[in-house]
Design a protein around this motif. Structure first.
Motif, PDB file in Angstrom:
ATOM      1  N   SER A 109       0.565  -1.028  -0.078  1.00 36.26           N
ATOM      2  CA  SER A 109      -0.451   0.168   0.073  1.00 36.26           C
ATOM      3  C   SER A 109       1.088   0.999   0.197  1.00 36.26           C
ATOM      4  N   PRO A 110       2.265   1.402   0.283  1.00 37.95           N
ATOM      5  CA  PRO A 110       3.031   2.680   0.656  1.00 37.95           C
ATOM      6  C   PRO A 110       3.346   2.804  -0.793  1.00 37.95           C
ATOM      7  N   THR A 111       3.146   2.276  -1.636  1.00 37.96           N
ATOM      8  CA  THR A 111       3.329   2.720  -3.273  1.00 37.96           C
ATOM      9  C   THR A 111       2.003   2.855  -4.003  1.00 37.96           C
ATOM     10  N   LEU A 112       1.076   2.117  -3.533  1.00 41.53           N
ATOM     11  CA  LEU A 112      -0.409   1.738  -4.391  1.00 41.53           C
ATOM     12  C   LEU A 112      -1.107   2.786  -4.211  1.00 41.53           C
ATOM     13  N   TYR A 113      -1.109   3.960  -2.854  1.00 41.50           N
ATOM     14  CA  TYR A 113      -1.469   4.447  -2.414  1.00 41.50           C
ATOM     15  C   TYR A 113      -0.593   5.896  -2.232  1.00 41.50           C
ATOM     16  N   PRO A 114      -1.048   6.838  -3.783  1.00 42.85           N
ATOM     17  CA  PRO A 114       0.545   7.950  -3.251  1.00 42.85           C
ATOM     18  C   PRO A 114       0.297   8.982  -2.161  1.00 42.85           C
ATOM     19  N   ASN A 115      -1.071   9.062  -1.533  1.00 48.52           N
ATOM     20  CA  ASN A 115      -1.349  10.256  -0.740  1.00 48.52           C
ATOM     21  C   ASN A 115      -1.494   8.940   0.746  1.00 48.52           C
ATOM     22  N   MET A 116      -1.176   8.170   0.411  1.00 51.75           N
ATOM     23  CA  MET A 116      -1.542   7.750   2.004  1.00 51.75           C
ATOM     24  C   MET A 116      -1.077   8.292   2.999  1.00 51.75           C
ATOM     25  N   ARG A 117      -1.443   8.112   4.061  1.00 55.26           N
ATOM     26  CA  ARG A 117      -1.291   8.916   5.498  1.00 55.26           C
ATOM     27  C   ARG A 117      -0.495   8.322   6.778  1.00 55.26           C
ATOM     28  N   TYR A 118       0.086   7.531   5.979  1.00 55.64           N
ATOM     29  CA  TYR A 118       1.451   7.585   6.930  1.00 55.64           C
ATOM     30  C   TYR A 118       2.194   6.638   6.716  1.00 55.64           C
ATOM     31  N   ASP A 119       3.338   6.523   7.133  1.00 57.00           N
ATOM     32  CA  ASP A 119       5.068   5.550   6.803  1.00 57.00           C
ATOM     33  C   ASP A 119       5.284   4.448   7.036  1.00 57.00           C
ATOM     34  N   ALA A 120       5.124   3.560   6.295  1.00 57.27           N
ATOM     35  CA  ALA A 120       4.433   2.703   6.860  1.00 57.27           C
ATOM     36  C   ALA A 120       6.422   1.959   7.803  1.00 57.27           C
ATOM     37  N   VAL A 121       7.359   2.418   7.993  1.00 55.87           N
ATOM     38  CA  VAL A 121       8.621   2.741   8.539  1.00 55.87           C
ATOM     39  C   VAL A 121       7.788   3.132   9.863  1.00 55.87           C
ATOM     40  N   ARG A 122       8.283   4.611   9.837  1.00 53.29           N
ATOM     41  CA  ARG A 122       8.476   5.518  10.937  1.00 53.29           C
ATOM     42  C   ARG A 122       7.568   5.928  11.447  1.00 53.29           C
ATOM     43  N   ASP A 123       6.089   4.991  11.261  1.00 49.21           N
ATOM     44  CA  ASP A 123       4.975   5.999  12.272  1.00 49.21           C
ATOM     45  C   ASP A 123       4.619   4.258  12.971  1.00 49.21           C
ATOM     46  N   PHE A 124       4.990   3.745  13.432  1.00 50.62           N
ATOM     47  CA  PHE A 124       5.285   2.393  13.769  1.00 50.62           C
ATOM     48  C   PHE A 124       6.360   1.729  14.653  1.00 50.62           C
ATOM     49  N   SER A 125       6.019   0.999  15.739  1.00 52.51           N
ATOM     50  CA  SER A 125       7.126   0.151  16.845  1.00 52.51           C
ATOM     51  C   SER A 125       6.715  -1.254  16.163  1.00 52.51           C
ATOM     52  N   HIS A 126       7.702  -1.469  15.339  1.00 53.29           N
ATOM     53  CA  HIS A 126       7.382  -3.204  14.846  1.00 53.29           C
ATOM     54  C   HIS A 126       7.555  -4.062  15.571  1.00 53.29           C
ATOM     55  N   ILE A 127       7.442  -4.985  16.192  1.00 51.55           N
ATOM     56  CA  ILE A 127       7.579  -5.891  17.425  1.00 51.55           C
ATOM     57  C   ILE A 127       7.579  -7.043  17.353  1.00 51.55           C
ATOM     58  N   ALA A 128       7.258  -8.063  16.163  1.00 52.62           N
ATOM     59  CA  ALA A 128       7.301  -9.260  15.866  1.00 52.62           C
ATOM     60  C   ALA A 128       7.242 -10.375  14.594  1.00 52.62           C
TER      61      ALA A 128
END
Length: 331
Positions: A109-128
């Motif tokens: 989705s980060p590429t499919l949706y050009p106006n996406m309102r979150y950053d898949a890396v910076r806006d999350f704490s990735h846990i597991a």
């Protein structure tokens, strides 16, 4: 005025504003040590009944036992899993809101949706990372499609081509359908649903002849005979379904895997992230959970939070190339 804070001043401040008496860092440390002190919300960005929902419930049950607090699953489907994921990204980073991150919401989705309102890396704490699993093409038994030769023949002979369902726009199964149409030289009609459950219901009911689905959500339907497995997207035949040939075996060099993980809002307290990581990895190592994953066709993950964050970063970059090459658009 003297810059010194006398004991009398301190006592007055404490009596007038108790919340200001303790430094924020100490208050946060205390809250972290007490975590979890209330139920935890786990957002699943797809409808009930699909792979994401299945994985969430499989992990949530033992996790709530280990944490001593209920885990409340909240299905928030829509827009390539971005609706629920945005909700998680905007939540307070206190450890009480988590999300089932996945290949759609955090890879494609980060590429499919050009106006996406979150950053898949910076806006999350990735846990597991929870699991990796292949996709499978399934057909209604009355559709007359037993293998990819039937698929290609009927698709080319049909006036408008074949219809094929998926769990929604932006899913890995959507892109697999797009790519399959490119290989066949004729676009396959993508029929998006709000989750794998509704899509599978449509295939079983004969409203749509085919579906591209993640193996865990399709596994029970294949075993029951309510749908026929036509091809697997794995590099080799899956040990749980040795009778289902791969796409590659049938002349189509397509190999893909979808993935599912656990994430939360960015800036979650590191002790909470580490606690969740330890508990999840312990759950994934149990014989019971590993057997259940094998039954539904998934491979348990073993990543640390740092490894999972690096994995998501690499997936965004990798899928960006495939999304652009495919020409896929949100439905």
């Amino acid at each position: 005025m003297s810059g010194k804070l006398t004991r009398r001043h301190a006592l007055m401040a404490a009596s007038l504003s108790p919340t200001l008496a303790a430094p924020p860092s100490l208050a946060q440390s205390s809250a972290t040590q007490a975590w979890p002190a209330q139920p935890i919300r786990l957002i699943v960005p797809f409808a009930p009944g699909g792979t994401t929902d299945l994985i969430a419930r499989l992990v949530a049950t033992p996790l709530q036992e280990r944490l001593g607090q209920p885990i409340i699953i909240e299905n928030r489907p829509g827009a390539g899993a971005t609706v629920g994921s945005l909700l998680a990204a905007q939540a307070a980073p206190d450890g009480y809101t988590l999300v089932l991150s996945n290949i759609a919401s955090h890879g494609i989705s980060p590429t499919l949706y050009p106006n996406m309102r979150y950053d898949a890396v910076r806006d999350f704490s990735h846990i597991a990372l929870l699991t990796l699993n292949p996709s499978v093409f399934v057909a209604n038994p009355r559709a007359g499609i037993s293998n990819m030769a039937d698929f290609a023949r009927i698709h080319r002979a049909s006036p408008r081509g074949l219809d094929m369902a998926s769990s929604g726009a932006g899913s890995s199964n959507h892109l697999l359908i797009v790519r399959m149409g490119q290989i066949l030289g004729r676009e396959i009609n993508h029929i998006p649903f709000r989750g794998a459950g509704p899509a599978m219901t449509a295939v079983i009911g004969g409203q749509v002849p085919l579906m591209s689905d993640s193996l865990p959500s399709a596994a029970s339907h294949i075993r029951q005979g309510s749908v026929r497995a036509v091809a697997m997207s794995s590099a080799e035949r899956h040990p749980s379904f040795p009778d289902v040939p791969t796409l590659r075996e049938q002349g189509y060099d397509l190999v893909t895997s979808s993935w599912f993980g656990l994430s939360g809002p960015a800036r979650m307290p590191q002790p909470v992230v580490e606690r969740l990581s330890r508990e999840v990895r312990a759950i994934l190592a149990t014989a019971e959970v590993r057997a259940r994953f094998a039954e539904i066709g998934g491979t348990p993950g073993e990543f640390s939070p740092e490894e999972y964050a690096a994995f998501v970063t690499a997936e965004v970059a990798s899928w960006a190339v495939l999304v652009r090459e495919s020409g896929a658009q949100p439905d």
